[in-house]
Design an enzyme around this catalytic site. Structure first.
Site, PDB file in Angstrom:
ATOM      1  N   SER A 204     -14.861 -13.123  -0.904  1.00 38.74           N
ATOM      2  CA  SER A 204     -14.583 -14.413  -1.530  1.00 38.74           C
ATOM      3  C   SER A 204     -14.978 -15.568  -0.623  1.00 38.74           C
ATOM      4  CB  SER A 204     -13.092 -14.523  -1.846  1.00 38.74           C
ATOM      5  OG  SER A 204     -12.334 -14.631  -0.655  1.00 38.74           O
ATOM      6  N   GLY A 207     -11.960 -16.383   1.782  1.00 36.92           N
ATOM      7  CA  GLY A 207     -11.812 -15.432   2.878  1.00 36.92           C
ATOM      8  C   GLY A 207     -12.949 -15.514   3.859  1.00 36.92           C
ATOM      9  N   GLY A 208     -14.175 -15.648   3.345  1.00 39.98           N
ATOM     10  CA  GLY A 208     -15.331 -15.753   4.224  1.00 39.98           C
ATOM     11  C   GLY A 208     -15.308 -17.009   5.064  1.00 39.98           C
ATOM     12  N   GLU A 227     -21.538 -13.262   2.994  1.00 40.95           N
ATOM     13  CA  GLU A 227     -22.038 -13.368   1.625  1.00 40.95           C
ATOM     14  C   GLU A 227     -20.845 -13.689   0.744  1.00 40.95           C
ATOM     15  OE1 GLU A 227     -23.508 -10.504  -1.904  1.00 40.95           O
ATOM     16  OE2 GLU A 227     -24.360 -10.033   0.058  1.00 40.95           O
ATOM     17  N   CYS A 264     -22.361  -9.372  -7.068  1.00 38.87           N
ATOM     18  CA  CYS A 264     -22.632 -10.675  -6.465  1.00 38.87           C
ATOM     19  C   CYS A 264     -23.805 -11.368  -7.136  1.00 38.87           C
ATOM     20  CB  CYS A 264     -22.879 -10.527  -4.969  1.00 38.87           C
ATOM     21  SG  CYS A 264     -24.090  -9.248  -4.562  1.00 38.87           S
TER      22      CYS A 264
END
Length: 480
Positions: A204, A207-208, A227, A264
């Site tokens: 997400s 989170g990333g 990503e 994705c």
């Protein structure tokens, strides 16, 4: 993070909502430290092993995965509900990736060796440059690709780690080359550990971004390759819409719902002409779709929240709704319709990814208005255009508008499905990734874990083989 133990992780069946498999202990701070220090000890040993031997180890790991395919598919399907056919193919893709990187090592071009001879007249010394491994790296598993993008759940993670680590060990790899840690806090501790020199993440945007900031805030900042979110715009030009309405609508519905929309590269934005039969064809095809379960209750709930938000948004007209299966985590595909002007007025919010089988169909009045909006889209992994020969001039304008907003341009195709090959680029501008220069799929994915080193006026016998005068490895090199 303390050394206390959290509750064990447990796989949950998306079909039933009930626990599956055995509980898996959450890694403690000590577990993370042990794994990271072991990797730091293994790094100089493994780096010194000739590339050909490391390539054989990758081939051995690929063979081990193929041999355990039935076991892995059964475990992963219980935890993900992705289905035997999909998971069988993904194991093959994963072993194929390992064999591809074995080819990369044998070829040697990835080190980008450059030799610039000395020129005393210009006062220039002998300079020789190549790339070398950066050090131990942390890679986060992605639940929507339990094999190809690492591991998901409890038993799947343990099974893959056990098989690959065993194959590497039998091939001569030192202890610590591959280790598995689990748990939310363990991930943050791993990115913060001084032995870790780079990190890769698929997940997400929130989170990333948190991990990206953590990597940058370390006393020794490290590269972080994330990503994150991508809406993957697809443009259908008038000629294609008129000639292939049914075919395009069918392709869109299949791409939108593939893997319950948990790719994705899911086509979240579809731009179509205001007039014609394509809109009705899309409504019919999506309305006829049925999807299965999402991977987790959290992902399911996030999708439902995104759908509810779009249902309440002004000017978004429900276009189609598919059906959900009877599984516990099942959801229905949803598509809304709106005008290009309405989309442009709220582009910041409407161009955000809704993870799952949800899409916006945006109707455009003319090419000029469309291209003005396309250049303002957030970064995506892919951009696609459907065109006929008569649309060639318009297609060129659309591709030009998209080329700085995406990492891969697709002509008369759909974004789902990423070939594992030398030329693939699976990356893109923010927020699709944190590092648009790099790819997470294909041979050049290795670039993320390499850094340059230059040797100046070093005797030939002190140079690595890649830079020695005789080129004993026979790798591609540039001289000059």
């Amino acid at each position: 993070m303390t050394g206390t133990t959290s509750a064990p992780l447990r796989g949950i069946s998306p079909r039933t909502g009930e626990p599956v498999g055995d509980p898996v202990a959450v890694s403690t701070a000590q577990d993370v430290d042990v794994a990271a220090r072991a990797a730091a000890r293994a790094f100089p040993v493994w780096s010194a092993v000739p590339a050909a031997d490391r390539a054989r180890a990758l081939d051995a790991a690929a063979d081990a995965l193929d041999a355990a395919r039935d076991e892995l598919v059964a475990v992963a399907d219980a935890e993900t509900a992705l289905g035997e056919a999909r998971l069988t193919g993904e194991v093959g893709r994963t072993s194929g990736q390992l064999r591809l990187f074995a080819e990369v090592l044998r070829d040697g071009g990835h080190v980008q060796a450059v030799l610039t001879p000395a020129d005393p007249a210009a006062g220039r010394p002998d300079i020789r440059r190549m790339r070398q491994a950066i050090g131990p790296v942390a890679v986060f598993g992605a639940s929507n690709f339990p094999f190809a993008f690492s591991v998901a759940g409890g038993d799947t993670a343990s099974a893959v780690a056990r098989i690959v680590a065993g194959a590497l060990r039998e091939a001569g790899a030192p202890e610590g080359v591959l280790a598995l840690v689990t748990g939310f806090e363990a991930g943050a501790a791993l990115v913060s550990h001084p032995a870790v020199k780079a990190a890769g993440f698929t997940g997400s945007p929130s989170g990333g971004r948190a991990l990206y900031d953590l990597a940058a805030a370390r006393p020794e900042p490290i590269p972080f390759y994330g990503e994150l979110g991508s809406v993957n715009p697809v443009v259908v030009l008038p000629g294609a819409a008129a000639e292939r309405a049914g075919e395009i609508a069918e392709g869109y519905a299949q791409s939108l719902t593939l893997g319950t929309g948990q790719f994705c590269t899911n086509p979240g934005l579809l731009f179509v002409p205001e007039e014609g039969a394509l809109i009705d064809a899309v409504a019919a095809r999506v309305g006829a779709t049925a999807t299965g379960a999402m991977l987790t209750s959290r992902i399911r709930d996030g999708y439902r929240a995104g759908v509810a938000e779009r249902d309440e948004a002004p000017d978004l007209l429900p276009l189609a709704s598919g059906s959900a299966g009877g599984d516990s985590f099942a959801v229905a595909p949803r598509v809304w319709r709106l005008s290009l002007k309405s989309f442009a007025d709220r582009l910041d919010s409407l161009a955000e990814e809704c993870f799952g089988p949800a899409g916006l169909v945006v109707t455009y009045p003319d090419l000029e208005s469309l291209t003005e909006v396309l250049v303002s889209l957030p970064g995506s992994l892919t951009g696609s255009v459907h065109a006929t020969h008569g649309d060639a001039a318009a297609a060129a304008r659309v591709l030009t508008a998209l080329r700085h907003r995406v990492g891969r341009l697709i002509h008369n195709g759909w974004p789902t499905g990423v070939a594992v090959c030398w030329a693939m680029h699976h990356g893109g501008p923010w927020p699709s990734t944190t590092a648009p220069l790099h790819t997470s799929v294909g041979a050049t994915a290795i670039d993320r874990w390499l850094v340059p080193i230059a040797y100046q006026d070093c005797p030939d016998d002190l140079l690595p083989p890649e830079l020695q005068n005789t080129n004993p490895l026979g790798i591609p090199r540039r001289v000059g």
